[in-house]
Scaffold this motif. Structure first.
Motif, PDB file in Angstrom:
ATOM      1  N   MET B   1      -2.402   9.774   1.424  1.00  0.00           N
ATOM      2  CA  MET B   1      -2.655   8.382   1.141  1.00  0.00           C
ATOM      3  C   MET B   1      -2.240   7.570   2.344  1.00  0.00           C
ATOM      4  O   MET B   1      -1.432   7.980   3.130  1.00  0.00           O
ATOM      5  CB  MET B   1      -1.828   8.021  -0.062  1.00  0.00           C
ATOM      6  CG  MET B   1      -1.789   6.607  -0.342  1.00  0.00           C
ATOM      7  SD  MET B   1      -0.950   6.311  -1.856  1.00  0.00           S
ATOM      8  CE  MET B   1      -0.850   7.854  -2.645  1.00  0.00           C
ATOM      9  N   GLU B  92       1.970  14.142   0.552  1.00  0.00           N
ATOM     10  CA  GLU B  92       2.156  12.792   1.111  1.00  0.00           C
ATOM     11  C   GLU B  92       3.422  12.747   1.969  1.00  0.00           C
ATOM     12  O   GLU B  92       3.431  12.164   3.047  1.00  0.00           O
ATOM     13  CB  GLU B  92       2.249  11.724   0.009  1.00  0.00           C
ATOM     14  CG  GLU B  92       1.140  11.739  -1.051  1.00  0.00           C
ATOM     15  CD  GLU B  92      -0.262  11.444  -0.534  1.00  0.00           C
ATOM     16  OE1 GLU B  92      -0.430  11.303   0.692  1.00  0.00           O
ATOM     17  OE2 GLU B  92      -1.189  11.369  -1.355  1.00  0.00           O
ATOM     18  N   ASP B 146      -6.600   6.934  -2.662  1.00  0.00           N
ATOM     19  CA  ASP B 146      -6.808   8.023  -1.706  1.00  0.00           C
ATOM     20  C   ASP B 146      -8.221   8.003  -1.132  1.00  0.00           C
ATOM     21  O   ASP B 146      -8.434   8.363   0.016  1.00  0.00           O
ATOM     22  CB  ASP B 146      -6.472   9.384  -2.341  1.00  0.00           C
ATOM     23  CG  ASP B 146      -4.953   9.608  -2.396  1.00  0.00           C
ATOM     24  OD1 ASP B 146      -4.227   8.613  -2.601  1.00  0.00           O
ATOM     25  OD2 ASP B 146      -4.493  10.745  -2.232  1.00  0.00           O
ATOM     26  N   GLU B 175      -6.217  15.152   1.916  1.00  0.00           N
ATOM     27  CA  GLU B 175      -6.574  14.028   1.039  1.00  0.00           C
ATOM     28  C   GLU B 175      -7.834  14.337   0.229  1.00  0.00           C
ATOM     29  O   GLU B 175      -8.009  13.838  -0.872  1.00  0.00           O
ATOM     30  CB  GLU B 175      -6.809  12.742   1.841  1.00  0.00           C
ATOM     31  CG  GLU B 175      -5.584  12.182   2.536  1.00  0.00           C
ATOM     32  CD  GLU B 175      -4.551  11.553   1.593  1.00  0.00           C
ATOM     33  OE1 GLU B 175      -4.824  11.449   0.385  1.00  0.00           O
ATOM     34  OE2 GLU B 175      -3.470  11.194   2.074  1.00  0.00           O
ATOM     35  N   HIS B 178      -6.788  15.669  -2.893  1.00  0.00           N
ATOM     36  CA  HIS B 178      -6.186  14.658  -3.763  1.00  0.00           C
ATOM     37  C   HIS B 178      -7.267  13.873  -4.480  1.00  0.00           C
ATOM     38  O   HIS B 178      -7.152  13.532  -5.651  1.00  0.00           O
ATOM     39  CB  HIS B 178      -5.334  13.678  -2.962  1.00  0.00           C
ATOM     40  CG  HIS B 178      -4.243  14.330  -2.176  1.00  0.00           C
ATOM     41  ND1 HIS B 178      -3.451  13.656  -1.299  1.00  0.00           N
ATOM     42  CD2 HIS B 178      -3.810  15.620  -2.159  1.00  0.00           C
ATOM     43  CE1 HIS B 178      -2.571  14.483  -0.764  1.00  0.00           C
ATOM     44  NE2 HIS B 178      -2.785  15.684  -1.269  1.00  0.00           N
TER      45      HIS B 178
END
Lengths: 255, 328
Positions: B1, B92, B146, B175, B178
């Motif tokens: 993020m 993260e 994200d 990411e 995610h």
């Protein structure tokens, strides 16, 4: 259910509960560790533990027809849990969390090492896999215990105090099961006493290298009760938090 | 993020030394040719300063961003979500580690950066100054924040500073997992019971404005110099990235039967651009200046973590220690 089956089930449940609760505690360090690398390491260890718990609950479901892993792990009543008191305690500061991780993982390592030869065949492969993960947890714990035990006067004192707090709790890991004799006679598991002996032999020299004084186990009252469903005041709030979302809508089939 | 909406520092001509014109020309030619600048290469003072600021803001956003989502690890519904969320938040923090290292190549230590975060001197993404009230908030963050981060970072990974670009490439790759996790979680809620659908709609209502803010102030009021574009520090404008996000995600959000809390949001058929309500830029600046709903809490948590870890770090620095080599 015959005593042998009951004994295996009991053993699997306590291991699954220990792994889940310690994993949950480790995960609480994410974002708060003393250095970033520790957040990452503890997150890794937490994932292994929770993953191991899931595997054990899945095995229980398949072999003994218990409820699905989410129901077993998240939604039982507090007195149905069989974890030891050591894993229930809040993280406190890094000293307590670290020494708990050290004491717990050395016991785990030997437990799964012993279970590789279990007469209960389905646990053997699982134990082998878990052991290969726990090997790294031990490396991590040992390095840090040595470093902080011998780091500064302050770190040494903190580690010694944490060891004294955690040690009676750690002895509670080895609370005998009501089926101890069955497990031993059926070659399922050599028993908590044998495990405790191997554990003590392993941790003592490491603690010595770390300049830490291991309390004398014969003079200490172990924190028993967890394996029979009597828990510290810390477990109920943990379970309430852990099941919060699932309980928010019990009608939900998927999250 | 990632914290989007990089806020460049004010130009500081009195600090900036006069650059050697020959070296400067050589530096700019190198960037023009599409080559990367590496840590030991010559670089103008202002380039170094802006990059440190930018990478540092990004790193801070990663560790502060771990907090709102991290609070849901302990309440995640079931094993699979708990495991996935742990892995995500761990990533993260790993990004922060990578980014602090990238910024350190420019001459500022991690410790200095963290001190500047704690003193409020250095910023992080505004989006993390909002609370994650329910499980659905964590889901919306994982999907849409994200998603915004990927747009932002994919753009920045084409920048000119080698270590930052390489870190971003790896970060974007993670990411993308995610995003899939976030989408799957939102789908489960949006196709679930009435209560679950309400939960995710409420979360979207709460997060839409911070997500619109995420890409930074509109171009017409945003200060970024032509120089930063020429040096490939800044590669796309805030509005361009916001438009790209709307293009990609408005249809996906609507497909799930969720309602975006902006009655005028539509794509203008003539310009091909999205038209949206003003997301209250005054609020954006209020929050960035420390007055958002969670600014104080986030920094307080970080400060407490730093304080609690002090004795550990002191012990690591002790030259008397017997074991100095990490095993892995």
């Amino acid at each position: 259910m015959d005593p042998k089956q009951e004994a295996i089930k009991e053993l699997l449940i306590k291991m699954a509960d220990d792994q889940l609760i310690i994993g949950h505690r480790h995960s609480e360090w994410i974002g708060l560790g003393p250095i970033l690398e520790e957040d990452i390491a503890l997150a890794s260890i937490a994932q292994d533990k929770v993953g191991q718990s899931y595997t054990l609950f899945q095995l229980l479901h398949d072999q003994f027809g218990t409820a699905d892993p989410d129901t077993m792990g998240f939604l039982r009543a507090e007195n149905e849990y069989r974890c030891c008191h050591l894993v229930e305690y809040p993280n406190g500061e890094y000293d307590f969390s670290l020494i708990r991780h050290f004491l717990f993982d050395h016991a785990e390592y030997h437990r799964f090492d012993m279970l590789q030869a279990s007469a209960f065949e389905p646990i053997r492969g699982i134990a082998r896999k878990f052991k290969s993960e726990i090997k790294y947890h031990i490396l991590h714990a040992d390095v840090w215990v040595r470093r902080l035990g011998t780091g500064t006067e302050e770190s040494h004192q903190r580690m010694q105090a944490a060891l004294e707090t955690a040690f009676p709790l750690a002895l509670g890991i080895f609370e005998p099961s009501p089926y101890e004799q069955v497990l031993i006679e059926e070659n399922i598991f050599p028993g908590e006493d044998a495990l405790r002996q191997r554990w003590l032999e392993t941790i003592q020299p490491i603690l010595e290298e770390a300049s830490l004084q291991m309390p004398d186990p014969s003079s200490i009252e172990p924190a028993y009760g967890g394996r029979r469903g009597y828990h510290t005041e810390h477990l109920a709030p943990l379970l309430e938090e852990m099941s919060w979302t699932l309980r928010y809508d019990p009608e939900a089939e998927r999250w | 993020m990632y914290g989007g909406g990089y806020i460049p520092g004010s130009a500081s001509p009195q600090e900036a030394p006069k650059e050697d014109p020959e070296k400067l020309a050589e530096f700019e030619e190198k960037i023009n040719r599409g080559e990367k600048i590496e840590p030991h290469d010559w670089m103008p003072y202002e380039y170094r300063r802006q990059l440190i600021r930018m990478i540092e803001q990004h790193a801070h956003s990663e560790i502060i961003g771990a907090l709102p989502e991290g609070t849901w690890i302990t309440r995640a519904p079931g094993f699979k979500r708990k495991l996935a969320l742990m892995a995500k938040v761990q990533d993260e923090v790993g990004h922060a580690q990578l980014l602090y290292s990238a910024a350190e190549t420019l001459g500022k230590s991690r410790e200095q950066m963290i001190n500047d975060l704690l003193s409020g001197k250095s910023k992080y993404s505004n989006v993390f100054n909002y609370p994650a009230k329910t499980w659905a908030d964590a889901a919306i963050i994982a999907w849409l924040v994200d998603a915004g981060a990927i747009i932002n970072q994919t753009t920045n990974s084409k920048g000119s500073y080698g270590p930052y670009c390489r870190a971003l490439e790896r970060i974007c790759w993670e990411e993308s997992f995610h995003l899939r996790y976030g989408y799957d979680t939102v789908v489960a809620l949006a196709t679930g019971t009435k209560k679950q659908r309400q939960m995710v709609q409420d979360a979207l209502n709460r997060w839409w404005r911070p997500i619109m803010h995420f890409f930074g102030p509109p171009d017409k009021i945003s200060v970024h110099t032509e120089k930063l574009v020429r040096w490939k520090v800044k590669l796309a404008t805030n509005d361009e990235m916001r438009q790209q996000f709307l293009n990609m995600y408005v249809p996906k959000i609507r497909e799930l039967g969720l309602e975006i809390p902006d009655p005028i949001l539509h794509k203008d058929p003539e310009t091909g651009k999205w038209v949206y309500s003003d997301p209250d830029w005054d609020e954006f600046f209020r929050v960035i200046n420390g007055n958002g709903p969670c600014n104080k809490e986030r920094l307080a948590v970080r400060k407490k973590a730093e304080m609690m870890g002090q004795w550990v770090r002191r012990a690591l620095r002790n030259p008397r220690q017997q074991y100095v080599t990490p095993l892995a």
